[in-house]
Motif scaffolding. Structure first.
Motif, PDB file in Angstrom:
ATOM      1  N   UNK A  42     -40.230  -9.746  16.531  1.00  0.00           N
ATOM      2  CA  UNK A  42     -39.948  -8.325  16.346  1.00  0.00           C
ATOM      3  C   UNK A  42     -41.224  -7.491  16.284  1.00  0.00           C
ATOM      4  N   UNK A  43     -42.295  -8.051  15.724  1.00  0.00           N
ATOM      5  CA  UNK A  43     -43.571  -7.330  15.680  1.00  0.00           C
ATOM      6  C   UNK A  43     -44.145  -7.162  17.094  1.00  0.00           C
ATOM      7  N   UNK A  44     -43.943  -8.154  17.956  1.00  0.00           N
ATOM      8  CA  UNK A  44     -44.401  -8.031  19.343  1.00  0.00           C
ATOM      9  C   UNK A  44     -43.605  -6.953  20.072  1.00  0.00           C
ATOM     10  N   UNK A  45     -42.314  -6.909  19.800  1.00  0.00           N
ATOM     11  CA  UNK A  45     -41.471  -5.865  20.395  1.00  0.00           C
ATOM     12  C   UNK A  45     -41.919  -4.495  19.894  1.00  0.00           C
ATOM     13  N   UNK A  46     -42.266  -4.409  18.616  1.00  0.00           N
ATOM     14  CA  UNK A  46     -42.740  -3.150  18.029  1.00  0.00           C
ATOM     15  C   UNK A  46     -43.972  -2.627  18.765  1.00  0.00           C
ATOM     16  N   UNK A  47     -44.889  -3.527  19.081  1.00  0.00           N
ATOM     17  CA  UNK A  47     -46.115  -3.132  19.785  1.00  0.00           C
ATOM     18  C   UNK A  47     -45.787  -2.447  21.111  1.00  0.00           C
ATOM     19  N   UNK A  48     -44.833  -3.005  21.838  1.00  0.00           N
ATOM     20  CA  UNK A  48     -44.420  -2.418  23.122  1.00  0.00           C
ATOM     21  C   UNK A  48     -43.781  -1.051  22.897  1.00  0.00           C
ATOM     22  N   UNK A  49     -42.864  -0.980  21.932  1.00  0.00           N
ATOM     23  CA  UNK A  49     -42.117   0.251  21.695  1.00  0.00           C
ATOM     24  C   UNK A  49     -43.003   1.418  21.278  1.00  0.00           C
ATOM     25  N   UNK A  50     -44.050   1.134  20.530  1.00  0.00           N
ATOM     26  CA  UNK A  50     -44.886   2.216  19.992  1.00  0.00           C
ATOM     27  C   UNK A  50     -46.145   2.486  20.812  1.00  0.00           C
ATOM     28  N   UNK A  51     -46.377   1.694  21.840  1.00  0.00           N
ATOM     29  CA  UNK A  51     -47.559   1.849  22.687  1.00  0.00           C
ATOM     30  C   UNK A  51     -47.404   3.072  23.597  1.00  0.00           C
ATOM     31  N   UNK A  52     -48.290   4.058  23.445  1.00  0.00           N
ATOM     32  CA  UNK A  52     -48.189   5.288  24.235  1.00  0.00           C
ATOM     33  C   UNK A  52     -48.373   5.029  25.728  1.00  0.00           C
ATOM     34  N   UNK A  53     -49.022   3.936  26.070  1.00  0.00           N
ATOM     35  CA  UNK A  53     -49.248   3.615  27.483  1.00  0.00           C
ATOM     36  C   UNK A  53     -48.044   2.916  28.125  1.00  0.00           C
ATOM     37  N   UNK A  54     -47.098   2.472  27.294  1.00  0.00           N
ATOM     38  CA  UNK A  54     -45.948   1.728  27.811  1.00  0.00           C
ATOM     39  C   UNK A  54     -44.977   2.653  28.536  1.00  0.00           C
ATOM     40  N   UNK A  55     -44.511   2.226  29.698  1.00  0.00           N
ATOM     41  CA  UNK A  55     -43.499   2.956  30.466  1.00  0.00           C
ATOM     42  C   UNK A  55     -42.132   2.330  30.156  1.00  0.00           C
ATOM     43  N   UNK A  56     -41.391   2.949  29.269  1.00  0.00           N
ATOM     44  CA  UNK A  56     -40.124   2.384  28.795  1.00  0.00           C
ATOM     45  C   UNK A  56     -39.002   3.393  29.007  1.00  0.00           C
ATOM     46  N   UNK A  57     -37.955   3.004  29.718  1.00  0.00           N
ATOM     47  CA  UNK A  57     -36.813   3.893  29.910  1.00  0.00           C
ATOM     48  C   UNK A  57     -35.986   3.948  28.624  1.00  0.00           C
ATOM     49  N   UNK A  58     -35.182   4.996  28.431  1.00  0.00           N
ATOM     50  CA  UNK A  58     -34.364   5.093  27.218  1.00  0.00           C
ATOM     51  C   UNK A  58     -33.464   3.886  26.970  1.00  0.00           C
ATOM     52  N   UNK A  59     -32.826   3.354  28.026  1.00  0.00           N
ATOM     53  CA  UNK A  59     -31.937   2.200  27.841  1.00  0.00           C
ATOM     54  C   UNK A  59     -32.746   0.953  27.489  1.00  0.00           C
ATOM     55  N   UNK A  60     -33.897   0.764  28.144  1.00  0.00           N
ATOM     56  CA  UNK A  60     -34.777  -0.369  27.799  1.00  0.00           C
ATOM     57  C   UNK A  60     -35.209  -0.266  26.349  1.00  0.00           C
ATOM     58  N   UNK A  61     -35.578   0.937  25.929  1.00  0.00           N
ATOM     59  CA  UNK A  61     -35.981   1.191  24.550  1.00  0.00           C
ATOM     60  C   UNK A  61     -34.872   0.784  23.585  1.00  0.00           C
ATOM     61  N   UNK A  62     -33.658   1.221  23.889  1.00  0.00           N
ATOM     62  CA  UNK A  62     -32.495   0.879  23.052  1.00  0.00           C
ATOM     63  C   UNK A  62     -32.327  -0.627  22.935  1.00  0.00           C
ATOM     64  N   UNK A  63     -32.381  -1.326  24.055  1.00  0.00           N
ATOM     65  CA  UNK A  63     -32.172  -2.774  24.051  1.00  0.00           C
ATOM     66  C   UNK A  63     -33.282  -3.508  23.316  1.00  0.00           C
ATOM     67  N   UNK A  64     -34.502  -3.001  23.415  1.00  0.00           N
ATOM     68  CA  UNK A  64     -35.611  -3.624  22.680  1.00  0.00           C
ATOM     69  C   UNK A  64     -35.428  -3.474  21.170  1.00  0.00           C
ATOM     70  N   UNK A  65     -34.993  -2.298  20.732  1.00  0.00           N
ATOM     71  CA  UNK A  65     -34.728  -2.102  19.303  1.00  0.00           C
ATOM     72  C   UNK A  65     -33.632  -3.055  18.818  1.00  0.00           C
ATOM     73  N   UNK A  66     -32.582  -3.207  19.609  1.00  0.00           N
ATOM     74  CA  UNK A  66     -31.488  -4.093  19.209  1.00  0.00           C
ATOM     75  C   UNK A  66     -31.938  -5.552  19.177  1.00  0.00           C
ATOM     76  N   UNK A  67     -32.798  -5.937  20.120  1.00  0.00           N
ATOM     77  CA  UNK A  67     -33.311  -7.310  20.143  1.00  0.00           C
ATOM     78  C   UNK A  67     -34.147  -7.593  18.897  1.00  0.00           C
ATOM     79  N   UNK A  68     -35.019  -6.645  18.534  1.00  0.00           N
ATOM     80  CA  UNK A  68     -35.835  -6.803  17.330  1.00  0.00           C
ATOM     81  C   UNK A  68     -34.956  -6.877  16.089  1.00  0.00           C
ATOM     82  N   UNK A  69     -33.902  -6.065  16.070  1.00  0.00           N
ATOM     83  CA  UNK A  69     -32.979  -6.039  14.918  1.00  0.00           C
ATOM     84  C   UNK A  69     -32.225  -7.356  14.782  1.00  0.00           C
TER      85      UNK A  69
END
Length: 199
Positions: A43-70
């Motif tokens: 989950x900490x690795x997922x957090x790094x991706x989610x909060x990285x300003x350089x990361x290109x993450x679509x809204x649905x990808x973002x949602x799924x990453x949060x659910x995976x970490x949860x």
């Protein structure tokens, strides 16, 4: 008991979660403080991706990453801790996903809630503390470099705050709104009152 701390960035929830953790420990309770996303290696690795300003993450990808970490956090930490008699405090939980990805990103709320249920199963917080604060004050309290989520627009956070308040309106028994514009100790007084009532 499972208690979650919610609110927009800059509302002071992380400070209040830490103060609550220290308060409960001083009273002799077994208590663990966790954060979302995070608190496990994956989950900490997922957090790094989610909060990285350089990361290109679509809204649905973002949602799924949060659910995976949860899902990871629940399996590895929350359920085992609750089973062993701990009070579990969590800095953010599924209400943040509903507010940020549902209301903020304008994703379908029913889809967001459905994926929340997939991640958490039958687990639900016993108490959710929502620290409500106006955007201007919240922004002023934030210091230093903003992460990818914190750097979103005023309109985005206006929708997020409205989303949190809508959740609280619909789930009054679980979600308690706390005025986060008060001094820290006054906010914590209100937190302790709600925690003590539930204990």
């Amino acid at each position: 008991m499972f208690v979650t701390f919610e609110g927009i960035d800059g509302c002071g929830k992380t400070t209040q979660a830490m103060m609550t953790y220290q308060y409960l420990r001083s009273r002799g309770f077994k208590v663990k403080l966790l954060r979302e996303p995070g608190s496990t290696d994956t989950a900490e690795r997922i957090r790094e991706v989610l909060l990285d300003k350089a990361a290109q993450v679509t809204p649905v990808t973002e949602l799924l990453l949060y659910e995976a970490a949860r899902a990871e956090l629940i399996h590895r930490e929350i359920k085992p801790l609750l089973a062993s008699g701990h009070i579990v405090l969590c800095d953010r939980f599924y209400d943040s996903t509903t507010a940020y990805q549902g209301f903020g990103r304008k994703l379908d709320i029913r889809m967001v809630k459905s994926l929340n249920r997939v991640a958490v199963g039958d687990l639900k917080p016993d108490l959710t503390l929502l620290f409500d604060l106006d955007l201007k004050t919240a922004r002023r309290r934030q210091s230093g470099r903003r992460d990818r989520l914190e750097a979103q627009s005023k309109a985005f956070f206006t929708r997020v705050r409205a989303g949190f308040l809508e959740i609280a309106r619909k789930e009054r028994r679980r979600v308690k709104v706390i005025d986060a514009s008060l001094p820290i100790e006054d906010v914590f007084y209100n937190v302790k009152k709600l925690i003590d009532q539930r204990i």
